[in-house]
Structures are given as C-alpha cells and as structure tokens.
Design an enzyme around this catalytic site. Sequence first.
Site, PDB file in Angstrom:
ATOM      1  N   THR A  96      31.693  79.586 -21.034  1.00 24.37           N
ATOM      2  CA  THR A  96      30.315  79.767 -20.593  1.00 24.37           C
ATOM      3  C   THR A  96      30.214  79.150 -19.209  1.00 24.37           C
ATOM      4  O   THR A  96      30.375  77.941 -19.044  1.00 24.37           O
ATOM      5  CB  THR A  96      29.320  79.093 -21.555  1.00 24.37           C
ATOM      6  OG1 THR A  96      29.438  79.707 -22.837  1.00 24.37           O
ATOM      7  CG2 THR A  96      27.892  79.257 -21.056  1.00 24.37           C
ATOM      8  N   LYS A 171      24.889  85.324 -21.926  1.00 24.79           N
ATOM      9  CA  LYS A 171      25.086  84.022 -22.571  1.00 24.79           C
ATOM     10  C   LYS A 171      23.992  83.040 -22.175  1.00 24.79           C
ATOM     11  O   LYS A 171      23.580  82.191 -22.980  1.00 24.79           O
ATOM     12  CB  LYS A 171      26.463  83.453 -22.216  1.00 24.79           C
ATOM     13  CG  LYS A 171      26.802  82.141 -22.929  1.00 24.79           C
ATOM     14  CD  LYS A 171      26.797  82.277 -24.444  1.00 24.79           C
ATOM     15  CE  LYS A 171      26.995  80.922 -25.146  1.00 24.79           C
ATOM     16  NZ  LYS A 171      28.348  80.378 -25.002  1.00 24.79           N
ATOM     17  N   LYS A 239      25.655  71.316 -19.780  1.00 25.96           N
ATOM     18  CA  LYS A 239      26.182  72.139 -18.688  1.00 25.96           C
ATOM     19  C   LYS A 239      25.600  73.536 -18.729  1.00 25.96           C
ATOM     20  O   LYS A 239      25.131  74.073 -17.721  1.00 25.96           O
ATOM     21  CB  LYS A 239      27.709  72.186 -18.792  1.00 25.96           C
ATOM     22  CG  LYS A 239      28.407  73.130 -17.838  1.00 25.96           C
ATOM     23  CD  LYS A 239      28.757  74.473 -18.489  1.00 25.96           C
ATOM     24  CE  LYS A 239      29.763  74.318 -19.606  1.00 25.96           C
ATOM     25  NZ  LYS A 239      30.175  75.627 -20.173  1.00 25.96           N
TER      26      LYS A 239
END
Length: 290
Positions: A96, A171, A239
């Site tokens: 990701t 995502k 993150k």
Amino acid sequence: MKNIGFIGLGVMGGSMARHILEAGYTLHVYNRTSEKAKLLVEKGAIWEENVASLAEKCECVITIVGFPRDVEEVYLGAKGLLENAKTGTYLIDMTTSSPDLAVRIHAAAQKKGLKALDAPVSGGDRGAREGTLSIMVGGELEDFEVVRPLFEVMGKNIVYQGAAGSGQHTKMANQIAIASNMIGVCEAVSYAIKAGLDPDKVLESIAQGAAGSWSLSNLAPRMIAGDFNPGFYIKHFIKDMRIALESADRLGLDTPGLEMSLSMYKKLAHEGYEDDGTQALFRFYNEKKK
C-alpha cells in the site's frame, strides 16, 4: 512465466509467497531480514542475496514492503528492479503506497521496456494465509491479464481498476472506509461491555445485520480476547492514512473521519503500541479511558 521473484516476507508477504511456491512456480525470495525467508527456503524457495540478483533471474517480480520510501528504493534505486530487471519483466507492487509513486514507477518502467502494475491488497494476515485477499490493480489491462494467474493463487476478489495508480487510489478508498469503521467497532464493543452485556453474544446479533463489517466480524473478537497481535501493524495503518489524507487534500476532499482516526492511532503509537495490530485501537477506550 516460470521464475517468480518475491520481495518482502512480512506478516502478509510470507503467506502470499508460499501460495506462489505451492502453485508450482520457481520462487526466488529476498527480504532485508533473511530469517523471515527460512521456512520458504526449506520448502524449496531460492534465496537471493539482493534485489539485483533476484531481478536478473525472474520473469515477474512481486513486492510488498513497508513504506513508500522502501518502494522507491526497491524500484528506482541504483541497485533496484528497474536497473536490473530483464526487458519484458513484469513488476507488481502489492505494497500500500502512494498513487503518485505508482504512476512514476509505471512511466519509468515503460521507458526501460518493463511492465509495472500497482496491486495493493486487503484482507489482513488471515486473507494472506487463506489465499482470499482482495486485490485491486492499476496499470495496463493487457499486463493485468497476463499475470492474473498469479493473483488468483493469492486472492479471490481480483479487480482491474484502470490506469497506473488506480490500484493505489482504490486502496486509499478502502483505508478511508476502515479508518472510521474501526472507531465504530471499538465504541460498539466498549459500549456492550460497559452495559454489562456479553460482548460475544452482542457480536452474534449485530455482525450479521446492518452494522456488519469485516472489522466487526474479524477484529472485534480479537479485541474482546485481548489479542492485539498484528494482522496489520498500527505503524503501517498510520502510513496508509497519511497517504490517503494527502491524496484527499490534493483532490480537494475533506475527510474528518479519516483525520480523527489518524489522530487516535498516532496517540497509540506515541504510547508505544505502533507494532500492535490495528484492533489495538480498543486500548484507547479500555485502557486510557477507564
């Protein structure tokens, strides 16, 4: 394709690589910590000493590393994939990461005669172990069709989303949905406990109704059991949320739910819980707010 490279053998990557090996491919592996490759090597995988050595031997390389800076190093660094892969190699980043970085890698790969796809996943450690991940893919459609058999040994819900970066944007939408949902799941379980209910029985009632979600079904039981082991690290979720927030800002979209969730997870990380699983947000209600 016979020789498949896999870089990144963490909580999810190790299981994903195992599925590829068990499907009959010749698997070449590399990880910064060689110990994580031990079980795969015992099963027949070939250990490579560095990214360059792996790239030279494979027709397709899959990566799932930690942060965008790691993706950038593995792909664009002097000793990375783009400098060492053979012409025509398929490069699939399942980390990701930043949609903008995915576009950069795709453009740089095209200039070198390489084929790049961004294909982040959702489903956590369980989805990786069971080969049931959701895989969202960006890049050229014809490249996606060529590597689809590899995706099919790792996941069940495999969707081509569009041009380079589209997988990562998808995502981000996934992570935005999870961010606010995790707050709701923690608050619902905490409420049940405070009301003197059996939280497991409460889950029996609400997980199958309108409140149902993957997090409620899969992570709420871990919360109740006090199991905060990582299926997905808090530090990695932070993150992801930062990337999503930056992308939303560039799109001119306000995301107050995302901002609140990020703030809460950052507090947990500051308290030393960054290596816990994302279900450890439950601590925020049941340890810090007694």
